[in-house]
Design a protein around this motif. Structure first.
Motif, PDB file in Angstrom:
ATOM      1  N   PHE A  95       0.857  -1.184   0.000  1.00  0.00           N
ATOM      2  CA  PHE A  95       0.000   0.000   0.000  1.00  0.00           C
ATOM      3  C   PHE A  95       0.899   1.241   0.000  1.00  0.00           C
ATOM      4  O   PHE A  95       1.617   1.495   0.970  1.00  0.00           O
ATOM      5  CB  PHE A  95      -0.906   0.017   1.234  1.00  0.00           C
ATOM      6  N   LEU A  96       0.831   2.035  -1.080  1.00  0.00           N
ATOM      7  CA  LEU A  96       1.719   3.195  -1.187  1.00  0.00           C
ATOM      8  C   LEU A  96       1.139   4.464  -0.586  1.00  0.00           C
ATOM      9  O   LEU A  96       1.889   5.312  -0.110  1.00  0.00           O
ATOM     10  CB  LEU A  96       2.068   3.472  -2.657  1.00  0.00           C
ATOM     11  N   ASP A  97      -0.189   4.638  -0.662  1.00  0.00           N
ATOM     12  CA  ASP A  97      -0.745   5.905  -0.180  1.00  0.00           C
ATOM     13  C   ASP A  97      -2.143   5.693   0.363  1.00  0.00           C
ATOM     14  O   ASP A  97      -2.596   4.547   0.527  1.00  0.00           O
ATOM     15  CB  ASP A  97      -0.740   6.967  -1.285  1.00  0.00           C
ATOM     16  N   GLY A  98      -2.828   6.795   0.642  1.00  0.00           N
ATOM     17  CA  GLY A  98      -4.147   6.746   1.251  1.00  0.00           C
ATOM     18  C   GLY A  98      -5.267   6.858   0.232  1.00  0.00           C
ATOM     19  O   GLY A  98      -5.183   6.285  -0.858  1.00  0.00           O
ATOM     20  N   THR A  99      -6.293   7.638   0.547  1.00  0.00           N
ATOM     21  CA  THR A  99      -7.484   7.695  -0.285  1.00  0.00           C
ATOM     22  C   THR A  99      -7.854   9.142  -0.618  1.00  0.00           C
ATOM     23  O   THR A  99      -7.463  10.082   0.064  1.00  0.00           O
ATOM     24  CB  THR A  99      -8.682   7.049   0.432  1.00  0.00           C
ATOM     25  N   LEU A 100      -8.654   9.278  -1.683  1.00  0.00           N
ATOM     26  CA  LEU A 100      -9.147  10.598  -2.057  1.00  0.00           C
ATOM     27  C   LEU A 100     -10.158  11.101  -1.035  1.00  0.00           C
ATOM     28  O   LEU A 100     -10.198  12.300  -0.723  1.00  0.00           O
ATOM     29  CB  LEU A 100      -9.785  10.537  -3.443  1.00  0.00           C
TER      30      LEU A 100
ATOM     31  N   THR B  71      -5.741  11.716   1.739  1.00  0.00           N
ATOM     32  CA  THR B  71      -4.435  11.148   2.070  1.00  0.00           C
ATOM     33  C   THR B  71      -3.790  10.458   0.868  1.00  0.00           C
ATOM     34  O   THR B  71      -2.647  10.005   0.970  1.00  0.00           O
ATOM     35  CB  THR B  71      -4.550  10.142   3.231  1.00  0.00           C
ATOM     36  N   ALA B  72      -4.503  10.367  -0.260  1.00  0.00           N
ATOM     37  CA  ALA B  72      -3.887   9.877  -1.487  1.00  0.00           C
ATOM     38  C   ALA B  72      -2.798  10.863  -1.901  1.00  0.00           C
ATOM     39  O   ALA B  72      -3.010  12.079  -1.883  1.00  0.00           O
ATOM     40  CB  ALA B  72      -4.931   9.732  -2.589  1.00  0.00           C
ATOM     41  N   ALA B  73      -1.638  10.364  -2.296  1.00  0.00           N
ATOM     42  CA  ALA B  73      -0.481  11.220  -2.582  1.00  0.00           C
ATOM     43  C   ALA B  73      -0.598  11.838  -3.970  1.00  0.00           C
ATOM     44  O   ALA B  73      -0.582  11.129  -4.989  1.00  0.00           O
ATOM     45  CB  ALA B  73       0.807  10.410  -2.474  1.00  0.00           C
ATOM     46  N   LEU B  74      -0.709  13.163  -4.017  1.00  0.00           N
ATOM     47  CA  LEU B  74      -0.854  13.913  -5.262  1.00  0.00           C
ATOM     48  C   LEU B  74       0.398  14.724  -5.563  1.00  0.00           C
ATOM     49  O   LEU B  74       1.140  15.116  -4.655  1.00  0.00           O
ATOM     50  CB  LEU B  74      -2.051  14.860  -5.167  1.00  0.00           C
TER      51      LEU B  74
ATOM     52  N   GLY C 267      -1.665  14.885   0.513  1.00  0.00           N
ATOM     53  CA  GLY C 267      -1.637  13.471   0.860  1.00  0.00           C
ATOM     54  C   GLY C 267      -0.238  13.043   1.255  1.00  0.00           C
ATOM     55  O   GLY C 267       0.669  13.866   1.403  1.00  0.00           O
ATOM     56  N   TRP C 268      -0.058  11.716   1.420  1.00  0.00           N
ATOM     57  CA  TRP C 268       1.270  11.241   1.805  1.00  0.00           C
ATOM     58  C   TRP C 268       1.445   9.774   1.428  1.00  0.00           C
ATOM     59  O   TRP C 268       0.479   9.051   1.144  1.00  0.00           O
ATOM     60  CB  TRP C 268       1.517  11.452   3.291  1.00  0.00           C
TER      61      TRP C 268
ATOM     62  N   SER D 218      -0.918  -0.945  -4.335  1.00  0.00           N
ATOM     63  CA  SER D 218      -2.093  -0.082  -4.205  1.00  0.00           C
ATOM     64  C   SER D 218      -1.632   1.370  -4.299  1.00  0.00           C
ATOM     65  O   SER D 218      -0.859   1.838  -3.470  1.00  0.00           O
ATOM     66  CB  SER D 218      -2.789  -0.340  -2.865  1.00  0.00           C
ATOM     67  N   ALA D 219      -2.107   2.088  -5.330  1.00  0.00           N
ATOM     68  CA  ALA D 219      -1.723   3.489  -5.543  1.00  0.00           C
ATOM     69  C   ALA D 219      -2.940   4.245  -6.043  1.00  0.00           C
ATOM     70  O   ALA D 219      -3.544   3.853  -7.050  1.00  0.00           O
ATOM     71  CB  ALA D 219      -0.578   3.590  -6.541  1.00  0.00           C
ATOM     72  N   ILE D 220      -3.293   5.333  -5.385  1.00  0.00           N
ATOM     73  CA  ILE D 220      -4.499   6.080  -5.721  1.00  0.00           C
ATOM     74  C   ILE D 220      -4.171   7.451  -6.318  1.00  0.00           C
ATOM     75  O   ILE D 220      -4.639   7.805  -7.390  1.00  0.00           O
ATOM     76  CB  ILE D 220      -5.410   6.194  -4.484  1.00  0.00           C
ATOM     77  N   GLY D 221      -3.356   8.252  -5.646  1.00  0.00           N
ATOM     78  CA  GLY D 221      -3.016   9.566  -6.165  1.00  0.00           C
ATOM     79  C   GLY D 221      -2.041   9.506  -7.329  1.00  0.00           C
ATOM     80  O   GLY D 221      -1.356   8.502  -7.546  1.00  0.00           O
ATOM     81  N   ASP D 222      -1.961  10.603  -8.111  1.00  0.00           N
ATOM     82  CA  ASP D 222      -1.068  10.591  -9.265  1.00  0.00           C
ATOM     83  C   ASP D 222       0.400  10.487  -8.853  1.00  0.00           C
ATOM     84  O   ASP D 222       1.194   9.813  -9.526  1.00  0.00           O
ATOM     85  CB  ASP D 222      -1.310  11.796 -10.177  1.00  0.00           C
TER      86      ASP D 222
END
Length: 564
Positions: free
Chosen positions: A320-325, A329-332, A344-345, A370-374
């Motif tokens: 899991f690399l980052d959080g959520t939108l 906390t998804a890393a942008l 995010g982080w 798992s990666a959510i942010g760009d």
């Protein structure tokens, strides 16, 4: 029209005389024979696809017969008259959290709450019927849908708890909140430092608010009492039945092996628990293990989770690399449009991630990131590129194809890099149903065009696989197919056709599991993993896709679900 009886939950290695499917639309997801007249199966495999006369010859079935074989039925050939129903490859859900599905099964659902008062009223009612000593648990809360646009506080939860521990888990699975009793049980007090990759929210005076983010959620959940084994077993039977009832013939299980993972210490024994239940599973399974890679290597070497002849494999390791939108906390790359102070982080050190990826890769295991942010997706692709540069993927298939899950926000060059690196994108279309009404506000108009970018990925040639990440979303594949087409109104230029969406949940899912040589298409020599639907999802109006019903689910020639 009644569908004839077929072998039901027989041991996978048992033989059957054969089955001929005819009389309805057949979607093979095989470009060589996309819409054949008939399909024949025998012994759990597809033995003929094409004209009905050809399929009958393969089964030694006369042109005017609907059944042939010995009197005891041991080698009986059955003709399934579809009567206009549609035959498709069985669906693949590339990622679910099965133990979490059990845990969610009878908990308070807060997804319809529209104010903090709604949340507190529902929790207060639940507290009244919760036996003394047990915890009050609420799930699926979304702050963006509350009139106050915030989560309840610890003190607000205290006001309705009657001295009980109260925990609420948000829909994203990465954010939670607890009252004073719950936080204390997890060892969280005012002077508790934030864990790496997480945070305990505090007010302007530095006091805990009760909100826990990312790895801090793992700490809060570690205090929640686990259900007993018998309770888990009965709920797991319900989970298996639910998956089969949704037409799913192969499923990706995400299982923790230690306290690393979404649920922290509370789910540290998930993989061991599933070993107790998997013998009752009639579906194919592809287990992805969270934690140290050596645990996955050991599980593949000697575990009931890995038994290829029984249609079960341990295939990969989860990171899991980052959080959520939803939690911001998804890393942008750039700050959130509705919160300029936040970008995010990352939840894991990239060097640690690469070391684990290397161990898994060299052992022949897939890495599922798992990666959510760009920014997180860019890092995930960088890590795969670095890994492949150190250890080039061989052309004979001895190295696994890796995958990135969620792929929610991408930069302009990401799709081409997915293709260049041979990475599969595992996406969750039903997130659009839950998030479409606030994504533009959160990300801004330009970045929104690159959010859940299914069309961009498909046009670039990226293999897409569908997933629910249940219990975060429903395992209803037909609702997922509809979401790919409608986008729930969000950035419609990124929509897929219904046929592309079907491919995503069949061949795409099988490819994500490294099982496309076994399942995912209606093609000769593949497993007879099939689903019969009440209608053809590629031929009905878009708003009618979710009205389609699953009539039969068939795994290796054996019925595992029949519509009542």
């Amino acid at each position: 029209m009644h569908l004839p009886d077929l072998p039901h939950r027989v041991h996978p290695d048992s033989d059957v005389g054969g089955v001929l499917f005819r009389g309805g639309p057949i979607l093979t997801v095989d470009p060589a024979r996309p819409r054949p007249e008939a399909v024949a199966t025998r012994g759990g495999r597809i033995v003929a696809v094409g004209e009905e006369a050809y399929c009958r010859r393969v089964l030694d079935l006369d042109s005017d017969s609907d059944s042939v074989g010995s009197a005891d039925g041991s080698d009986r050939v059955t003709v399934v008259e579809l009567g206009g129903r549609a035959l498709l490859p069985g669906f693949v859900d590339a990622q679910v959290h099965p133990l979490a599905m059990c845990f969610f099964a009878d908990r308070l659902d807060l997804s319809n709450a529209r104010s903090i008062a709604d949340v507190l009223d529902a929790l207060a009612d639940q507290a009244k019927i919760t036996p003394p000593g047990e915890w009050v648990l609420g799930l699926q809360l979304t702050a963006d849908r509350l009139a106050e646009d915030r989560l309840p506080t610890m003190l607000e939860l205290d006001s309705i708890s009657a001295g009980r521990a109260v925990v609420v888990l948000c829909r994203d699975g990465h954010t939670s909140l607890g009252n004073t009793v719950a936080l204390a049980a997890a060892g969280v007090r005012g002077n508790r430092a934030d864990p790496p990759g997480g945070a305990f929210d505090r007010d302007e005076r530095g006091r805990l608010t009760g909100v826990c983010r990312e790895t801090a959620t793992r700490i809060l959940l570690s205090g929640v009492p686990e259900p007993d084994l018998d309770d888990y077993r009965s709920k797991m039977d319900m989970v298996f039945a639910q998956l089969a009832g949704d037409g799913i013939t192969s499923v990706g299980f995400v299982l923790q092996t230690d306290d690393e993972g979404p649920a922290g210490r509370a789910a540290a024994l998930e993989s061991l628990g599933m070993m107790l239940f998997v013998e009752d599973l009639a579906l194919g399974s592809h287990s992805i293990l969270c934690g140290e890679p050596h645990r996955a290597i050991d599980a593949r070497a000697s575990s009931s989770l890995h038994d290829p002849p029984r249609n079960r494999i341990v295939g990969g390791v989860k990171l899991f690399l980052d959080g959520t939108l939803g939690a911001r906390t998804a890393a942008l790359h750039h700050p959130y449009s509705d919160s300029p102070a936040d970008k995010g982080w990352l939840t894991v050190d990239p060097k640690v991630a690469l070391a684990r990826m290397e161990t898994a890769h060299l052992a022949g295991l897939q890495v599922d990131i798992s990666a959510i942010g760009d920014a997180a997706n860019t890092l995930a692709l960088d890590l795969v590129a670095d890994l492949q540069a150190r250890h080039p993927v061989s052309h004979d298939g001895t190295r696994p194809r890796h995958r990135i899950g969620h792929v929610s926000v991408l930069d302009e060059t990401a799709a081409e890099r997915f293709v260049e690196l041979g990475v599969t994108a595992v996406v969750q279309p039903l997130y659009l149903r839950a998030e479409s009404d606030w994504l533009h506000k959160r990300l801004g108009p330009e970045r929104a065009q690159r959010t859940y970018p299914f069309r961009t990925l498909a046009d670039a040639g990226v293999v897409l696989a569908g997933s629910s990440t249940a219990p975060l979303e429903d395992t209803d594949v037909l609702a997922g197919i509809a979401a790919c087409v409608t986008r729930h109104g969000f950035e419609p230029a990124q929509a897929l056709t219904a046929e592309e969406a079907v491919t995503m949940y069949t061949h795409g899912g099988a490819t994500a599991q490294g099982r496309e040589h076994l399942t995912g298409r209606i093609k000769e020599d593949l497993q007879a993993d099939l689903v019969v639907l009440s209608d053809d999802p590629t031929a009905v109006p878009t708003d009618a896709i979710t009205d389609i019903e699953v009539e039969l689910t068939i795994v290796r020639g054996h019925v595992v679900h029949r519509k009542p």
